[in-house]
Design an enzyme around this catalytic site. Structure first.
Site, PDB file in Angstrom:
ATOM      1  N   GLU A  47      20.077  45.224  67.861  1.00 47.41           N
ATOM      2  CA  GLU A  47      20.762  46.164  66.967  1.00 47.41           C
ATOM      3  C   GLU A  47      20.075  46.199  65.611  1.00 47.41           C
ATOM      4  O   GLU A  47      19.754  45.148  65.049  1.00 47.41           O
ATOM      5  CB  GLU A  47      22.222  45.699  66.809  1.00 47.41           C
ATOM      6  CG  GLU A  47      23.209  46.813  66.713  1.00 47.41           C
ATOM      7  CD  GLU A  47      23.306  47.616  68.010  1.00 47.41           C
ATOM      8  OE1 GLU A  47      22.667  48.687  68.079  1.00 47.41           O
ATOM      9  OE2 GLU A  47      24.020  47.186  68.926  1.00 47.41           O
ATOM     10  N   HIS A  48      19.873  47.397  65.117  1.00 51.78           N
ATOM     11  CA  HIS A  48      19.183  47.612  63.838  1.00 51.78           C
ATOM     12  C   HIS A  48      17.772  47.025  63.867  1.00 51.78           C
ATOM     13  O   HIS A  48      17.259  46.548  62.860  1.00 51.78           O
ATOM     14  CB  HIS A  48      20.005  47.059  62.658  1.00 51.78           C
ATOM     15  CG  HIS A  48      21.251  47.853  62.426  1.00 51.78           C
ATOM     16  ND1 HIS A  48      21.266  49.035  61.728  1.00 51.78           N
ATOM     17  CD2 HIS A  48      22.534  47.658  62.853  1.00 51.78           C
ATOM     18  CE1 HIS A  48      22.505  49.523  61.713  1.00 51.78           C
ATOM     19  NE2 HIS A  48      23.291  48.714  62.400  1.00 51.78           N
ATOM     20  N   THR A  49      17.184  47.045  65.034  1.00 52.67           N
ATOM     21  CA  THR A  49      15.786  46.626  65.167  1.00 52.67           C
ATOM     22  C   THR A  49      14.886  47.844  65.359  1.00 52.67           C
ATOM     23  O   THR A  49      13.672  47.735  65.220  1.00 52.67           O
ATOM     24  CB  THR A  49      15.610  45.700  66.393  1.00 52.67           C
ATOM     25  OG1 THR A  49      16.287  46.304  67.497  1.00 52.67           O
ATOM     26  CG2 THR A  49      16.177  44.318  66.158  1.00 52.67           C
ATOM     27  N   SER A  95      32.740  74.506  71.091  1.00 55.60           N
ATOM     28  CA  SER A  95      32.985  73.205  71.705  1.00 55.60           C
ATOM     29  C   SER A  95      34.413  73.130  72.216  1.00 55.60           C
ATOM     30  O   SER A  95      35.356  73.362  71.455  1.00 55.60           O
ATOM     31  CB  SER A  95      32.749  72.076  70.697  1.00 55.60           C
ATOM     32  OG  SER A  95      33.286  70.877  71.237  1.00 55.60           O
ATOM     33  N   GLY A 100      33.642  59.352  67.639  1.00 49.90           N
ATOM     34  CA  GLY A 100      33.458  58.307  66.626  1.00 49.90           C
ATOM     35  C   GLY A 100      33.383  56.897  67.195  1.00 49.90           C
ATOM     36  O   GLY A 100      33.609  55.924  66.493  1.00 49.90           O
ATOM     37  N   ASP A 133      18.849  55.689  70.264  1.00 54.25           N
ATOM     38  CA  ASP A 133      19.918  56.450  70.920  1.00 54.25           C
ATOM     39  C   ASP A 133      19.356  57.624  71.710  1.00 54.25           C
ATOM     40  O   ASP A 133      19.730  57.852  72.866  1.00 54.25           O
ATOM     41  CB  ASP A 133      20.919  56.969  69.877  1.00 54.25           C
ATOM     42  CG  ASP A 133      21.499  55.854  69.038  1.00 54.25           C
ATOM     43  OD1 ASP A 133      21.330  54.684  69.411  1.00 54.25           O
ATOM     44  OD2 ASP A 133      22.112  56.161  68.003  1.00 54.25           O
ATOM     45  N   SER A 142      27.423  60.115  70.792  1.00 53.59           N
ATOM     46  CA  SER A 142      27.688  61.510  71.151  1.00 53.59           C
ATOM     47  C   SER A 142      26.670  62.423  70.467  1.00 53.59           C
ATOM     48  O   SER A 142      26.226  63.405  71.057  1.00 53.59           O
ATOM     49  CB  SER A 142      29.117  61.909  70.798  1.00 53.59           C
ATOM     50  OG  SER A 142      29.375  61.609  69.459  1.00 53.59           O
TER      51      SER A 142
END
Ligand code: GLA
Length: 387
Positions: free
Chosen positions: A33-35, A67, A124, A174, A129
């Site tokens: 994470e956050h790498t 949407s 959220g 992502d 998404s």
């Protein structure tokens, strides 16, 4: 789902002729994470949930975007001649950003479109998404107009649009996970080179459970961009004493030997997380290959502690979820997943412990936070496709 999307399209725009339906997945990150903006490794997987679109190419330059998740907003109208972000354009800034990014790369869009979107990723939740809608839009443009772009390019275009159109300086994880997803496999990606390998996830007797804290703290984008700048500061300071291109180049020992060069205490903590988390991710994948799930789980827990204490992207609610999970027999590992400041935890839970896991977390969370979290036993799915 295809029928649902066609029906939605007919309801909104009329007619079904020439309408095509597409899907792109969301993702959950198992560790790393956050790498991804620090030249390190990540280990996400695409999910079977994501975003769907029903699309009809028009004869003019109009864009009509709708949407089914935000019915009350109605059809948001724009055109290929106005591919600029506007706050009031709301969620449509994501598909528009990808259209803009295609044009920036010289792939001029020949005509407008009517599109109905629908996502089954909880809003959220930190299950990407936005990346799924970006990859989906890229996939739609490629399939509709025959552009030459591989799935990897769709990921890069999605990231480019998010960075330059939507103002979030995110890494590649992502979009890459969504675009390159493969059923029952996680993606071990080196973000410095984009070299990757698929790692089969065969959790015999265990499940991946995502727990939604149902909280999203404010200023997430600016806090995210701050972390990115703080890690860049740590790297810059280290580069005065050791030869390295990214924090992902360093081992824990090298970091410890040179960390005093980072005089800013916050930057030192951010740098420590980036270096250690990358090494944890490499070790976790090795453990998985050796069928050592216990070590994998311990590394997940250590990842949470580091995100909580050094990177400071967790939050009280997610700490309660992870820390409670650690006390439950049969929980192999549990950590906050994604950008942070709310969203979800990801846990690996033995089959026989799943019910106790849900009951215990629900009870404790209700007592301490006043809400009941949502649980999703997730499956790892494929990347984008036409239905
Ligand atoms: C968000 C970003 C990703 C990654 C994660 C943290 O999801 O979009 O690029 O940085 O946060 O690992």
């Amino acid at each position: 789902m295809k029928q649902f999307m066609l029906d939605e399209f007919k309801k909104v725009f009329g007619g079904k002729d020439g309408v095509k339906v597409y899907f792109a997945p969301g993702r959950v990150n198992l560790i790393g994470e956050h790498t991804d903006y620090n030249g390190g490794h990540v280990f996400p997987c695409a999910l079977t949930i994501g975003t769907y679109a029903a699309v009809r190419v028009r004869n003019d330059r109009e864009l009509n975007l709708y949407s089914s998740n935000f019915e009350s907003m109605g059809i948001i109208k724009t055109s290929l001649d106005d591919l600029k972000p506007y706050p009031e354009a709301d969620w449509t800034n994501y598909p528009k950003g990808v259209m803009w990014a295609f044009e920036e790369r010289g792939m001029k869009l020949p005509s407008g479109m009517d599109i109905v979107f629908y996502g089954d990723i909880p809003a959220g939740s930190g299950l990407s998404s936005s990346a799924s809608i970006e990859v989906l839009t890229g996939f739609i443009l490629r399939e509709s107009f025959g552009f030459k772009a591989e799935n990897k390019d769709l990921a890069l275009i999605g990231q480019f649009s998010e960075n330059n159109f939507n103002g979030c300086n995110c890494g590649i994880m992502d979009q890459f996970a969504s675009a390159m997803g493969k059923k029952d496999n996680a993606i071990f990606l080196d973000t410095a080179t984009l070299n990757f390998e698929y790692a089969p996830i065969k959790l015999e007797g265990a499940k991946i459970v995502v727990t939604n804290s149902l909280v999203k703290h404010s200023l997430v984008t600016s806090a995210y961009n701050d972390r990115r700048n703080e890690s860049a500061g740590a790297l810059k300071a280290l580069q005065t004493v050791i030869d390295c291109k990214t924090l992902g180049d360093l081992t824990e020992e090298e970091f410890e030997a040179h960390k005093d060069a980072i005089t800013d205490e916050i930057q030192r903590k951010r740098g420590k997380h980036a270096v250690y988390e990358n090494q944890r991710t490499i070790k976790a994948v090795a453990a998985l290959k050796a069928k050592d799930l216990e070590t994998f789980g311990k590394l997940m827990n250590a990842s949470h502690v580091s995100l909580r204490d050094d990177y400071e992207t967790s939050c009280e609610e997610c700490d309660i979820l992870a820390e409670t999970a650690w006390t439950i027999p049969g929980v192999i590992g549990s950590r906050i997943t994604g950008g942070g400041f709310g969203g979800c935890t990801v846990s690996i839970v033995k089959d026989e412990a799943v019910e106790t896991f849900k009951e215990t977390l629900s009870k404790v969370y209700l007592e301490k936070v006043g809400k009941t979290p949502e649980f999703y036993v997730v499956e790892i799915g494929d990347g984008p496709r036409a239905l």
